[in-house]
Design a protein around this motif. Structure first.
Motif, PDB file in Angstrom:
ATOM      1  N   ARG A 113     -12.430  -0.583   5.943  1.00 51.12           N
ATOM      2  CA  ARG A 113     -12.461   1.154   5.727  1.00 51.12           C
ATOM      3  C   ARG A 113     -12.200   2.085   5.826  1.00 51.12           C
ATOM      4  O   ARG A 113     -11.460   2.815   4.568  1.00 51.12           O
ATOM      5  CB  ARG A 113     -14.075   1.285   6.352  1.00 51.12           C
ATOM      6  CG  ARG A 113     -15.024   0.130   5.360  1.00 51.12           C
ATOM      7  CD  ARG A 113     -16.840   0.922   6.053  1.00 51.12           C
ATOM      8  NE  ARG A 113     -17.580   0.223   5.133  1.00 51.12           N
ATOM      9  CZ  ARG A 113     -18.315  -0.451   6.185  1.00 51.12           C
ATOM     10  NH1 ARG A 113     -18.624  -0.956   7.097  1.00 51.12           N
ATOM     11  NH2 ARG A 113     -19.944  -1.229   5.150  1.00 51.12           N
ATOM     12  N   ASN A 114     -10.854   1.717   6.591  1.00 50.31           N
ATOM     13  CA  ASN A 114     -10.579   2.520   7.250  1.00 50.31           C
ATOM     14  C   ASN A 114      -8.736   1.935   6.103  1.00 50.31           C
ATOM     15  O   ASN A 114      -7.789   2.547   6.357  1.00 50.31           O
ATOM     16  CB  ASN A 114      -9.314   2.358   8.742  1.00 50.31           C
ATOM     17  CG  ASN A 114     -10.560   2.732   9.683  1.00 50.31           C
ATOM     18  OD1 ASN A 114      -9.891   3.977   9.445  1.00 50.31           O
ATOM     19  ND2 ASN A 114     -10.972   2.274   9.948  1.00 50.31           N
ATOM     20  N   VAL A 115      -8.528   1.352   5.386  1.00 45.39           N
ATOM     21  CA  VAL A 115      -7.352   0.790   4.929  1.00 45.39           C
ATOM     22  C   VAL A 115      -7.817   1.009   3.202  1.00 45.39           C
ATOM     23  O   VAL A 115      -6.377   1.177   2.657  1.00 45.39           O
ATOM     24  CB  VAL A 115      -7.128  -0.936   5.177  1.00 45.39           C
ATOM     25  CG1 VAL A 115      -5.952  -1.072   4.009  1.00 45.39           C
ATOM     26  CG2 VAL A 115      -6.373  -0.918   6.252  1.00 45.39           C
ATOM     27  N   LEU A 116      -8.827   0.344   2.389  1.00 47.12           N
ATOM     28  CA  LEU A 116      -8.990   0.540   1.061  1.00 47.12           C
ATOM     29  C   LEU A 116      -9.940   1.731   0.561  1.00 47.12           C
ATOM     30  O   LEU A 116     -10.551   2.309   1.425  1.00 47.12           O
ATOM     31  CB  LEU A 116      -9.539  -0.755   0.612  1.00 47.12           C
ATOM     32  CG  LEU A 116      -8.689  -2.183   0.917  1.00 47.12           C
ATOM     33  CD1 LEU A 116      -9.538  -3.588   0.850  1.00 47.12           C
ATOM     34  CD2 LEU A 116      -7.835  -2.849   0.618  1.00 47.12           C
ATOM     35  N   GLU A 117      -9.807   1.761  -0.980  1.00 50.74           N
ATOM     36  CA  GLU A 117     -10.750   3.091  -1.334  1.00 50.74           C
ATOM     37  C   GLU A 117     -11.907   1.789  -1.571  1.00 50.74           C
ATOM     38  O   GLU A 117     -12.737   2.800  -2.039  1.00 50.74           O
ATOM     39  CB  GLU A 117      -9.805   3.794  -2.414  1.00 50.74           C
ATOM     40  CG  GLU A 117      -8.760   4.260  -1.842  1.00 50.74           C
ATOM     41  CD  GLU A 117      -7.864   4.802  -3.276  1.00 50.74           C
ATOM     42  OE1 GLU A 117      -7.676   4.659  -3.849  1.00 50.74           O
ATOM     43  OE2 GLU A 117      -6.761   5.936  -2.767  1.00 50.74           O
ATOM     44  N   GLY A 118     -11.951   0.835  -1.673  1.00 54.37           N
ATOM     45  CA  GLY A 118     -12.889   0.344  -2.626  1.00 54.37           C
ATOM     46  C   GLY A 118     -14.587  -0.068  -2.009  1.00 54.37           C
ATOM     47  O   GLY A 118     -13.648   0.120  -0.175  1.00 54.37           O
ATOM     48  N   VAL A 174       1.181  -4.401   2.368  1.00 51.72           N
ATOM     49  CA  VAL A 174       1.619  -3.232   2.040  1.00 51.72           C
ATOM     50  C   VAL A 174       0.718  -2.170   2.160  1.00 51.72           C
ATOM     51  O   VAL A 174       0.525  -1.180   2.460  1.00 51.72           O
ATOM     52  CB  VAL A 174       2.401  -3.539   0.429  1.00 51.72           C
ATOM     53  CG1 VAL A 174       2.761  -1.729   0.242  1.00 51.72           C
ATOM     54  CG2 VAL A 174       3.633  -4.549   0.406  1.00 51.72           C
ATOM     55  N   GLU A 175      -0.599  -2.121   2.274  1.00 52.39           N
ATOM     56  CA  GLU A 175      -1.460  -1.332   1.399  1.00 52.39           C
ATOM     57  C   GLU A 175      -2.425  -1.379   3.058  1.00 52.39           C
ATOM     58  O   GLU A 175      -2.386  -0.096   3.410  1.00 52.39           O
ATOM     59  CB  GLU A 175      -2.870  -1.726   0.642  1.00 52.39           C
ATOM     60  CG  GLU A 175      -3.035  -2.324  -0.400  1.00 52.39           C
ATOM     61  CD  GLU A 175      -2.251  -0.304  -0.960  1.00 52.39           C
ATOM     62  OE1 GLU A 175      -3.023   0.298  -0.732  1.00 52.39           O
ATOM     63  OE2 GLU A 175      -2.163  -0.575  -2.051  1.00 52.39           O
ATOM     64  N   LYS A 176      -1.798  -2.042   3.792  1.00 52.80           N
ATOM     65  CA  LYS A 176      -2.238  -2.013   5.012  1.00 52.80           C
ATOM     66  C   LYS A 176      -1.476  -1.111   6.140  1.00 52.80           C
ATOM     67  O   LYS A 176      -1.655   0.271   6.625  1.00 52.80           O
ATOM     68  CB  LYS A 176      -2.485  -2.812   5.879  1.00 52.80           C
ATOM     69  CG  LYS A 176      -3.859  -3.588   6.384  1.00 52.80           C
ATOM     70  CD  LYS A 176      -3.696  -5.305   6.391  1.00 52.80           C
ATOM     71  CE  LYS A 176      -5.740  -6.022   6.105  1.00 52.80           C
ATOM     72  NZ  LYS A 176      -5.031  -6.790   7.050  1.00 52.80           N
ATOM     73  N   ALA A 177      -0.017  -1.291   5.950  1.00 52.66           N
ATOM     74  CA  ALA A 177       1.343   0.128   5.938  1.00 52.66           C
ATOM     75  C   ALA A 177       1.103   0.914   5.705  1.00 52.66           C
ATOM     76  O   ALA A 177       1.217   2.013   6.475  1.00 52.66           O
ATOM     77  CB  ALA A 177       2.557  -1.279   5.844  1.00 52.66           C
ATOM     78  N   LYS A 178       1.042   1.183   4.160  1.00 48.86           N
ATOM     79  CA  LYS A 178       0.632   2.771   4.093  1.00 48.86           C
ATOM     80  C   LYS A 178      -0.604   3.284   4.926  1.00 48.86           C
ATOM     81  O   LYS A 178      -0.702   4.563   4.537  1.00 48.86           O
ATOM     82  CB  LYS A 178       0.050   2.347   2.516  1.00 48.86           C
ATOM     83  CG  LYS A 178       1.750   2.546   1.199  1.00 48.86           C
ATOM     84  CD  LYS A 178       0.859   1.235  -0.215  1.00 48.86           C
ATOM     85  CE  LYS A 178       0.517   3.162  -0.308  1.00 48.86           C
ATOM     86  NZ  LYS A 178       0.719   2.512  -2.088  1.00 48.86           N
TER      87      LYS A 178
END
Length: 437
Positions: free
Chosen positions: A200-205, A32-36
């Motif tokens: 780095r292109n998907v997550l905020e952490g 879901v995060e990768k899709a978002k």
């Protein structure tokens, strides 16, 4: 342009198609995060029921926002399938399958092997494969790499392989997949580079790069072993404090006033979940290959595994003080999930408690607002609602999971006896007879 540069460019421009193998507690939130984040995502799972639910936008994972899943499905950013031939369509794939222990407490890597084999059938040049399943140091090199290289792909040149441990904490209100820091270790520098670029292109952490998959694999087990051992210490302190007539919860509250050198861990009825009760034994198994016996880890396991029996013995003594036997007593068990405010019963110590209560002839009912039914031994148990009548007719209320939405005022007001293994009543008036772990 090299294959590495082509893949990084696709990732940075959000043109890459991402695959996620395993749509469980780790895989679905990641998908879901990768899709978002703007990527086209294909989720793979062997369970047709899961695939159907995802494609209908039906969420079954607590850490996924229902609206997020529904929106990603409707927009076409996320689709699920059982057809592994569609691996040929993806540029990067994450493996998020279970890694349980077998009946001999040895790692069962069959799901990883099967996934790596299916991916290898349809893998192509310029592809990234990241293993996220928790496992012993060496798994990525020993299982994933050979499967890909058997097809003629060359690691670090035509295919990129890395390990990045999942850090899912079900029910955590502050840290989710999106904002939890990520550790990445590739087989080569180029493998680490491209994997880190994706996260780095998907997550905020933050994304923390390490020198190898083995370091990242060991790091994950170290995290969970740290908790495993410190919880065992807290449990042992609880047992000793009980014998000495000291409130272990007050002891911990006092100790954590120290601003350095102490981190609070708490006792409980045992360990549950998909990580802490299992992962340390991956390390004990691997250590034997190096002729080393991990005594501290195994001793911690003995202590934590003994807690359900300790809890039932305490309950028996509490009832004895009222002139009642455990056999035939009516016990209401509050909570079967392994931690508060989630529906996950995997490896829950409450299951062991119920098995012991069964053997001792106790009559029990289970209340859990997050769990409608669950399997314990060879039977399915339906949970019941918490009512004033149920509380009043119980010989003992046993709090085993401290869900936030339990009515603790009601419990305190109408209970004959409360045995609290979670210090759940710390903020309310206590019943006449109240015993803490």
């Amino acid at each position: 342009m090299s294959l590495l540069e082509q893949l990084k460019s696709k990732i940075e421009n959000h043109e890459a198609v991402i695959g996620v193998v395993g749509l469980g507690y780790v895989g679905l939130p990641l998908a879901v995060e990768k899709a978002k984040a703007g990527y086209k995502v294909i989720g793979f799972d062997v369970q047709e029921s899961r695939v159907e639910q995802v494609n209908m936008g039906i969420n079954y994972i607590g850490d996924v926002v229902n609206e997020d899943l529904s929106q990603m499905i409707k927009s076409g950013q996320l689709v699920a399938t059982t057809d592994y031939a569609r691996i040929a369509e993806v540029d990067a794939v994450a493996i998020c399958v279970p890694t349980p222990l077998d009946i001999y407490q040895q790692p069962d890597t069959s799901y990883v092997k099967s996934s790596a084999g299916e991916i290898a059938k349809y893998a192509h040049e310029g592809m990234l494969i990241v293993l996220e399943s928790t496992t012993y140091p060496g798994t990525t090199e020993e299982i994933v790499r050979p499967a890909l290289e058997a097809k003629g792909l060359k690691t670090g040149e035509t295919v990129f392989i890395a390990y990045s441990p999942e850090r899912v904490d079900p029910g955590n209100k502050h840290f989710k997949t999106k904002n939890t820091p990520k550790v990445v270790g590739g087989i080569t520098k180029s493998c680490t580079e491209v994997a880190a670029t994706l996260y780095r292109n998907v997550l905020e952490g933050d994304v923390y790069e390490v020198s190898s998959p083995a370091v990242a694999e060991m790091e994950k087990i170290f995290e969970n072993t740290f908790r495993h051992i410190n919880i065992a210490l807290a449990n042992e302190m609880a047992i000793l404090c009980d014998k000495m007539g000291i409130d272990v919860w007050e002891v911990i509250d006092a100790a954590k006033t120290k601003p350095y050198g102490f981190m609070a861990f708490y006792p409980g009825p045992g360990l549950g979940g998909h990580c802490i009760p299992i992962d340390p034994f991956y390390l004990t198994w691997k250590a034997r290959e190096y002729n080393y016996h991990t005594r501290l880890i195994e001793l911690a396991g003995e202590i934590n595994n003994s807690m359900p029996e300790f809890v039932v013995n305490r309950a028996m003594h509490i009832l004895n003080e009222d002139g009642r036997a455990l056999k035939g007593s009516k016990i209401t068990v509050l909570g079967v999930a392994y931690k508060k405010d989630i529906d996950d019963v995997r490896e829950s110590p409450v299951l062991n408690i119920l098995e012991i209560l069964d053997k001792q002839g106790a009559e029990y009912k289970v209340v859990d607002p997050y769990v409608k039914s669950f399997r314990c031994s060879d039977k399915v148990i339906e949970t019941v609602n918490l009512t004033e009548e149920l509380i009043k007719e119980s010989d003992l209320i046993m709090i085993t999971t401290d869900h936030s939405n339990f009515d603790y005022e009601l419990i305190s007001k109408h209970s004959r006896v409360v045995f609290d293994t979670r210090n759940a009543l710390k903020e309310v008036n206590k019943p006449k007879k109240y015993i803490k772990l």
